[in-house]
Design an enzyme around this catalytic site. Structure first.
Site, PDB file in Angstrom:
ATOM      1  N   HIS A  49       0.530  -0.871  -0.065  1.00  0.00           N
ATOM      2  CA  HIS A  49       0.166   0.064  -0.067  1.00  0.00           C
ATOM      3  C   HIS A  49       0.898   1.617  -0.260  1.00  0.00           C
ATOM      4  O   HIS A  49       1.647   1.535   1.124  1.00  0.00           O
ATOM      5  CB  HIS A  49      -1.115  -0.466   1.188  1.00  0.00           C
ATOM      6  CG  HIS A  49      -1.900   0.637   2.118  1.00  0.00           C
ATOM      7  ND1 HIS A  49      -1.869   1.652   2.152  1.00  0.00           N
ATOM      8  CD2 HIS A  49      -2.859   1.671   0.056  1.00  0.00           C
ATOM      9  CE1 HIS A  49      -3.274   2.715   1.822  1.00  0.00           C
ATOM     10  NE2 HIS A  49      -3.170   2.593   0.860  1.00  0.00           N
ATOM     11  N   HIS A  91      -1.528  10.540  -2.926  1.00  0.00           N
ATOM     12  CA  HIS A  91      -2.364  10.020  -2.679  1.00  0.00           C
ATOM     13  C   HIS A  91      -3.966  11.054  -1.904  1.00  0.00           C
ATOM     14  O   HIS A  91      -4.920  11.030  -2.704  1.00  0.00           O
ATOM     15  CB  HIS A  91      -2.512   9.005  -1.216  1.00  0.00           C
ATOM     16  CG  HIS A  91      -2.811   8.904  -0.103  1.00  0.00           C
ATOM     17  ND1 HIS A  91      -4.278  10.511   0.804  1.00  0.00           N
ATOM     18  CD2 HIS A  91      -4.578   7.718  -0.354  1.00  0.00           C
ATOM     19  CE1 HIS A  91      -5.608   9.627   1.205  1.00  0.00           C
ATOM     20  NE2 HIS A  91      -5.254   7.681   0.512  1.00  0.00           N
TER      21      HIS A  91
END
Length: 320
Positions: A49, A91
């Protein structure tokens, strides 16, 4: 990283006569990778991740290289777009938390306030910077308890650079990109010909040969999952690619980004029966599987069982 382009005829002549020269390597998408160790499909996949972000700042090239070194089956990333339409791995919609934007006085006047999912957000938004400007920034750690020694050393990377990292790995490594905040991106970034963010996203995957249904021969050569919190984006891209898709599910308080549906609506049996025609699985927030109260784990929910009843995989990329 993008491969270098061709060479002048003189260099080709040197190669032909046998003189010492740097070999010309084919693009990653055109290499013969039949000798690579295949993806291990007999066990759950290990998804990195945002890369190995406990040690190295998230979504940077070194973070992904370290994750591959540590054995990741898939490297995961979030895809956003710059002001000039380049797809990048980042992100947050804003640069404030994970870059050194505060040190760049030349960008001091770029702070803006936009509405994002019904609430005002203020910061230095990715969509207000060109790719060249974004490349001048350096990424830093999100949390102070993580290793800080690599802060300010690595730049933001593009989606194309991310793909190349996976394709250049010594074994088959899959990619797990997210169509991030598509409603906001499509509002703020415009591409020629009326193309959408989702169109550009799929075009990049097509360019590097990512295709095929889950576990098909094509897919196993270049494994990829497409993920998003926006169900309409996943349904839209289903018209252009047969790659497997994952519907991300936030916590119980967050509605979907595009359709404003509640957690309870999109985890109902009725919705699972609908969305299974477009996705192979769901990616729920971990607390919706095993709730926590006062720092104690509670009785697990039936979310996984019900998803499996509709032949939906359950993926947990959001553990970190």
């Amino acid at each position: 990283m993008a491969s270098s382009s061709g060479a002048v005829p003189f260099i080709f002549l040197l190669l032909l006569v046998g003189c010492a020269a740097r070999p010309l390597y084919p693009l990653p998408s055109r290499r013969n990778d039949r000798t690579k160790r295949p993806l291990q499909t007999f066990r759950p996949y290990n998804l990195a991740h945002r890369g190995s972000n406990g040690e190295i700042p998230e979504e940077t090239r070194p973070a992904y290289l370290r994750a591959i070194e540590e054995g990741a089956d898939f490297i995961e990333t979030d895809i956003l777009a710059s002001k000039d339409g380049a797809l990048i791995c980042f992100h947050d919609l804003t640069l404030d938390v994970t870059t050194d934007i505060a040190k760049h006085q030349e960008f001091a006047d770029r702070k803006r306030t936009y509405e994002v999912q019904g609430a005002n957000m203020t910061g230095y938004f990715v969509v207000d910077f060109t790719l060249k400007e974004l490349k001048s920034l350096r990424v830093i750690q999100r949390y102070p308890f993580r290793d800080q020694q690599y802060n300010g050393k690595f730049p933001i990377i593009t989606f194309e650079e991310f793909i190349t990292i996976a394709l250049e790995a010594p074994r088959v490594v899959g990619i797990y990109p997210e169509i991030k905040n598509p409603v906001f991106i499509n509002q703020r970034v415009k591409w020629p010909g009326g193309k959408k963010f989702e169109d550009k996203f799929v075009e990049m995957l097509d360019k590097y040969g990512y295709k095929g249904t889950y576990m098909s021969e094509q897919w196993l050569k270049k494994p990829a999952f497409i993920q998003s919190f926006a169900p309409t984006s996943l349904i839209y891209v289903s018209n252009f690619t047969d790659l497997p898709k994952i519907l991300l599910i936030d916590d119980t308080t967050m509605p979907t980004q595009d359709t404003n549906q509640s957690y309870w609506e999109i985890t109902s049996d009725k919705y699972f029966d609908f969305i299974k025609d477009y996705v192979v699985g769901i990616g729920p927030w971990k607390d919706t599987i095993v709730p926590v109260s006062n720092n104690y784990l509670q009785t697990p929910s039936d979310l996984v069982t019900r998803a499996h009843n509709y032949n939906l995989q359950v993926c947990l990329p959001n553990l970190i």
